[in-house]
Design a protein around this motif. Sequence first.
Motif, PDB file in Angstrom:
ATOM      1  N   LEU A 143      21.273  10.289 120.642  1.00 34.30           N
ATOM      2  CA  LEU A 143      19.911  10.627 120.598  1.00 34.30           C
ATOM      3  C   LEU A 143      19.408  12.020 120.628  1.00 34.30           C
ATOM      4  N   ARG A 144      20.262  12.961 120.980  1.00 34.50           N
ATOM      5  CA  ARG A 144      20.150  14.276 120.768  1.00 34.50           C
ATOM      6  C   ARG A 144      20.221  14.780 119.157  1.00 34.50           C
ATOM      7  N   ARG A 145      21.254  14.035 118.643  1.00 35.57           N
ATOM      8  CA  ARG A 145      21.174  14.394 117.343  1.00 35.57           C
ATOM      9  C   ARG A 145      20.025  13.894 116.380  1.00 35.57           C
ATOM     10  N   HIS A 146      19.609  12.715 116.893  1.00 38.23           N
ATOM     11  CA  HIS A 146      18.577  12.038 116.104  1.00 38.23           C
ATOM     12  C   HIS A 146      17.143  13.047 116.476  1.00 38.23           C
ATOM     13  N   LEU A 147      17.098  13.580 117.407  1.00 38.32           N
ATOM     14  CA  LEU A 147      16.019  14.510 118.189  1.00 38.32           C
ATOM     15  C   LEU A 147      15.957  16.132 117.254  1.00 38.32           C
ATOM     16  N   THR A 148      17.352  16.505 117.032  1.00 28.46           N
ATOM     17  CA  THR A 148      17.513  17.668 116.170  1.00 28.46           C
ATOM     18  C   THR A 148      17.257  17.476 114.733  1.00 28.46           C
ATOM     19  N   THR A 149      17.503  16.366 114.382  1.00 24.89           N
ATOM     20  CA  THR A 149      17.382  16.071 112.880  1.00 24.89           C
ATOM     21  C   THR A 149      15.850  16.136 112.784  1.00 24.89           C
ATOM     22  N   ASN A 150      14.703  15.564 113.608  1.00 31.41           N
ATOM     23  CA  ASN A 150      13.473  15.257 113.228  1.00 31.41           C
ATOM     24  C   ASN A 150      12.977  16.630 113.669  1.00 31.41           C
ATOM     25  N   PHE A 151      13.546  17.473 114.516  1.00 34.18           N
ATOM     26  CA  PHE A 151      12.858  18.797 115.064  1.00 34.18           C
ATOM     27  C   PHE A 151      13.184  19.573 113.803  1.00 34.18           C
ATOM     28  N   ASN A 152      14.144  19.735 113.173  1.00 33.21           N
ATOM     29  CA  ASN A 152      14.435  20.664 112.058  1.00 33.21           C
ATOM     30  C   ASN A 152      13.576  20.273 110.813  1.00 33.21           C
ATOM     31  N   VAL A 153      13.488  19.057 110.497  1.00 34.34           N
ATOM     32  CA  VAL A 153      12.325  18.648 109.508  1.00 34.34           C
ATOM     33  C   VAL A 153      10.870  18.889 109.678  1.00 34.34           C
ATOM     34  N   LEU A 154      10.642  19.192 111.125  1.00 35.29           N
ATOM     35  CA  LEU A 154       9.132  19.345 111.466  1.00 35.29           C
ATOM     36  C   LEU A 154       8.748  21.014 111.262  1.00 35.29           C
ATOM     37  N   ILE A 155      10.017  21.886 111.695  1.00 41.56           N
ATOM     38  CA  ILE A 155       9.747  23.273 111.559  1.00 41.56           C
ATOM     39  C   ILE A 155       9.965  23.627 110.314  1.00 41.56           C
ATOM     40  N   GLY A 156      10.455  23.057 109.213  1.00 41.42           N
ATOM     41  CA  GLY A 156      11.066  23.786 108.123  1.00 41.42           C
ATOM     42  C   GLY A 156      11.874  24.712 108.006  1.00 41.42           C
ATOM     43  N   PRO A 157      12.318  24.661 106.742  1.00 43.47           N
ATOM     44  CA  PRO A 157      13.758  25.811 106.499  1.00 43.47           C
ATOM     45  C   PRO A 157      13.605  27.004 106.877  1.00 43.47           C
ATOM     46  N   GLU A 158      12.444  27.491 106.708  1.00 47.62           N
ATOM     47  CA  GLU A 158      12.363  29.037 107.150  1.00 47.62           C
ATOM     48  C   GLU A 158      12.624  29.168 108.595  1.00 47.62           C
ATOM     49  N   ALA A 159      11.701  28.555 109.345  1.00 52.52           N
ATOM     50  CA  ALA A 159      11.650  28.586 110.762  1.00 52.52           C
ATOM     51  C   ALA A 159      13.330  28.250 111.396  1.00 52.52           C
ATOM     52  N   GLN A 160      13.860  27.400 110.768  1.00 47.90           N
ATOM     53  CA  GLN A 160      15.133  26.697 110.961  1.00 47.90           C
ATOM     54  C   GLN A 160      16.120  27.817 110.831  1.00 47.90           C
ATOM     55  N   GLN A 161      16.113  28.583 109.522  1.00 48.21           N
ATOM     56  CA  GLN A 161      16.980  29.399 109.240  1.00 48.21           C
ATOM     57  C   GLN A 161      17.120  30.928 110.362  1.00 48.21           C
ATOM     58  N   GLU A 162      15.663  31.195 110.794  1.00 45.11           N
ATOM     59  CA  GLU A 162      15.291  32.113 111.595  1.00 45.11           C
ATOM     60  C   GLU A 162      15.961  31.908 112.990  1.00 45.11           C
ATOM     61  N   LYS A 163      16.013  30.694 113.474  1.00 40.92           N
ATOM     62  CA  LYS A 163      16.242  30.289 114.825  1.00 40.92           C
ATOM     63  C   LYS A 163      17.754  30.203 114.682  1.00 40.92           C
ATOM     64  N   ARG A 164      18.473  29.535 113.450  1.00 40.12           N
ATOM     65  CA  ARG A 164      19.959  29.891 113.477  1.00 40.12           C
ATOM     66  C   ARG A 164      20.479  31.062 113.470  1.00 40.12           C
ATOM     67  N   GLU A 165      19.824  32.091 112.702  1.00 40.16           N
ATOM     68  CA  GLU A 165      20.278  33.531 112.730  1.00 40.16           C
ATOM     69  C   GLU A 165      20.115  34.155 114.382  1.00 40.16           C
ATOM     70  N   ILE A 166      19.252  33.607 114.997  1.00 35.32           N
ATOM     71  CA  ILE A 166      19.205  34.251 116.381  1.00 35.32           C
ATOM     72  C   ILE A 166      20.168  33.527 117.383  1.00 35.32           C
ATOM     73  N   MET A 167      20.509  32.272 117.100  1.00 34.04           N
ATOM     74  CA  MET A 167      21.774  31.594 117.743  1.00 34.04           C
ATOM     75  C   MET A 167      22.996  32.168 117.536  1.00 34.04           C
ATOM     76  N   GLU A 168      23.268  32.757 116.412  1.00 26.87           N
ATOM     77  CA  GLU A 168      24.460  33.184 115.849  1.00 26.87           C
ATOM     78  C   GLU A 168      24.746  35.073 116.220  1.00 26.87           C
ATOM     79  N   SER A 169      23.490  35.386 116.817  1.00 23.60           N
ATOM     80  CA  SER A 169      23.678  36.515 117.057  1.00 23.60           C
ATOM     81  C   SER A 169      24.323  37.189 118.336  1.00 23.60           C
ATOM     82  N   ALA A 170      24.814  38.180 118.732  1.00 26.05           N
ATOM     83  CA  ALA A 170      25.886  38.332 119.668  1.00 26.05           C
ATOM     84  C   ALA A 170      24.847  38.386 120.997  1.00 26.05           C
ATOM     85  N   ALA A 171      23.590  38.674 121.107  1.00 23.81           N
ATOM     86  CA  ALA A 171      22.707  38.927 122.060  1.00 23.81           C
ATOM     87  C   ALA A 171      22.210  37.601 122.517  1.00 23.81           C
ATOM     88  N   TYR A 172      22.237  36.430 121.772  1.00 27.75           N
ATOM     89  CA  TYR A 172      21.360  35.338 122.285  1.00 27.75           C
ATOM     90  C   TYR A 172      21.766  34.900 123.502  1.00 27.75           C
TER      91      TYR A 172
END
Length: 648
Positions: free
Chosen positions: A547-576
Motif C-alpha cells: 500500500l505504501r509503495r502504491h502511494l509513493t508511485t502515485n505521489f511521484n507521478v503527481l509531483i513530476g520528475p523535477e520535484a522528485q529529483q529535488e526531494k531525492r537530493e534532499i533525502m541523500e544529503s547528510a543533514a537530512y
Amino acid sequence: MDGEIDIYKHFTWLKRVNHHSSNNETYQERLARLEGDKESLILQVSVLTDQVEAQGEKIRDLEICLEGHQLKLNATEEMLQQELLSRTSLETQKLDLMAEVSDLKIKLVGMEKEQSEYEEKQNKAEGLLQELRHLKIKVEELENERNQYEWKLKATKAEIAQLQEQLALKDAEIERLQSQLSRTSSYTEVAERDQEVQRLKIGMETLLAANEEKTRTVLIFDTKCDYIIVLNPGETENMDGTVVSDDLSPLSSGTDSGPQSPWSPENRKSPKGIKKIWGKIRRTQSGNFPADDLGLAEFRRGGLRATAGPRLSRSKDAKGHKSDHNAPFAQWSTERVCNWLEDFGLGQYVIFARQWVTSGHTLLTATPQDMEKEMGIKHPLHRKKLVLAIKAINAKQDEKSAQLDHIWVTRWLDDIGLPQYKDQFHESRVDGRMLQYLTVNDLLFLKVTSQLHHLSIKCAIHVLHVNSFNPHCLRRRPVEENNVSPSDVVQWSNHRVMEWLRSVDLAEYAPNLRGSGVHGGLIILEPRFNGDTLAMLLNIPPQKTLLRRHLTTNFNVLIGPEAQQEKREIMESAAYTPLTTTAKVRPKKLGFSHFGNLRKKKFDESTDYICPMDTNPVATNGTSKNYGGHKGVSPFSDRELDQVGQTD
C-alpha cells in the motif's frame, strides 16, 4: 542336534558291518574291529561333547541377547505409549489453540467494527466541534451586536435628553416671542407659530416612541440572544442584509399623512423665529444600510437605524461631506476614523478612540505604545494590524492583500487544512496584509507550535504571493484534468488532495488529512515532504508495504520528475531530517550578549517573517527550482534556523 544324527548314522553302519562280518570274518577280527570302532566312537563322542558345550554356550549367549532385546523392546513399547499419549495431548492442545484462534478472529472482527464505529463517532465529533466553533463565532458577533445596540440606546437617550433641554429652551424662547408678538404682530402670525410649536411637539413625541421601540428591541435581543432586525410592515429584507421599503409610509417618507405637513411649502412663511433656529433639523428615512454598519459604533445623527420610524437629526453640509470624503487620512474627522476602525475589524476600541483621536493625523503619528496606552489595544496582533495599515497609508501603497479581511483568512485556513486555528486567527483579526508580515513568534502566539504546520502556512503564503493574493487561487474541486502538472498541483486545497486520494483508491485514508495542513503548496514546495511523510500523516501502517509503495508511485507521478529529483537530493544529503508530526517550534532565547544589540539599534522584524516577500530561495544543490512560477521553498534557511529552535 548334529551329534545325535551322527550317532544314529554310526549305529546303522555298525549293523551293516556286523551283518557282513558274520558271514565272512571271525570273531577275533570282529572284536579287534569293534575296539577300533569303540575308540573312534569315544573320540567322536568327545568331539560331539565339545560341540554340544560350545552350542550350549552359544545358546546361553543368545538367551542373554534375547533378554536384552526383550528389555529394549519393553522400553521401546513404553516410549511408544508415552509418544502416543503426548501426541494425543498435542492434538488436544492443537484443537484448543484452533478454538482460541477462532475466538480471536471473532474478537478481531468485533474490534474492527468497534474501530470503524469509533472513527465514525470521531468524525461526527469533529463535525460537532466545527459547528461549535462556528456557533462560538456567531455568539461573539451577537455579543458585539448587543453591545452596539446598548451603545446606540445610550446615545439615543443622551440625544433625547439634549433635545428635551433644547425643547425647554425653545419653549422659553417661544413664550418670550409670544409676549413680544402680542405687542408687535397680528393674531394670525401668533396662531401660525402656535401651530408650528404643536407640530414640533408631535415630532418630539414620535422620537420618544421610536426610542421606546429601540429599547424593546434591545431587551428582546438580550432575552433571546439572537439576531433581530425590526421591520415595519412596508419593509422587506434583502439577501445582503439591507432593508428596503416596499411603499412610502407616512412615517418614513419624510411627509406626514395629515392634511398639512410641518415641512410643507405652505407652512414655510416665516423665515424668522423658531423656524430659523430649527431650519437645519430634518426627518431621516430608513433606507438600505450595509452589513458593515452593524459593528460597534455610537448612534450617529443622520445615520441609519434599525427601525423605520421617523426621528429628528441635524443635517450636514453636502459640500463639506463631499470634501471630507476625498480628504487625505490626516484630515479625517474623529467620526470617520471611528467608522474606519469598525470596518477594519477593531470596533471594540472605538469608544477610547472617540476620546483620544482628534483627526486622522493622531493615528498617523501614534506609536504602538500610544495605541496601547490611549486606545487600550493590549492585543499585540491588533496593534500590529493597525500599525501595518497606517504604514501602508503613509507609504500610499495599494496592496492587493489588504482586500482580504479576517473572515476570508478563516476560510483560507479551511482550504489549507488547518481549521483548528480558526478561532485564534479570528480573535486576532489576522487579515491578508498581516499574512505577509507574520513572524514565527506571531504563529507561536496564535498557538501554532507544530513544525509541519509552520511549513504548511509558509508554503500557502508563498502560493498567495505568486498569485498576487488572488482570493480564488486555490482549487477546491476537481475539474477535467487529463495531464496534471506541478503548477496545477501547487494550487490544490486540502479538500482537493483528499479527492486525489480517492481517485487513487485510498479513499479510506483520505479523512485522516483533516487538520494535517497538507495542501498542494506543501506537497510541491517543501523538499522534505515525500511519500513516506504522506503515508505517516495518513496513518498507513509500516507493515503494509504494498500500500505504501502504491502511494509513493502515485505521489511521484503527481509531483513530476523535477520535484522528485529535488526531494531525492534532499533525502541523500547528510543533514537530512525527516518531517514528523511531533516536531515543535519554539522561539530562540536571547542571551546576555543580545541586549547590547537591542539597545544600539531597533530590532528588524522583517528578518523573522515566516515567508519573506522578496526571497529567491535556493535549493540544497545550489540550483533554483521553478514549478510553473512557484519557486521551491526550503523548510528553513540557515538564518531562520539561527532564530528558531526545534525540539521533538
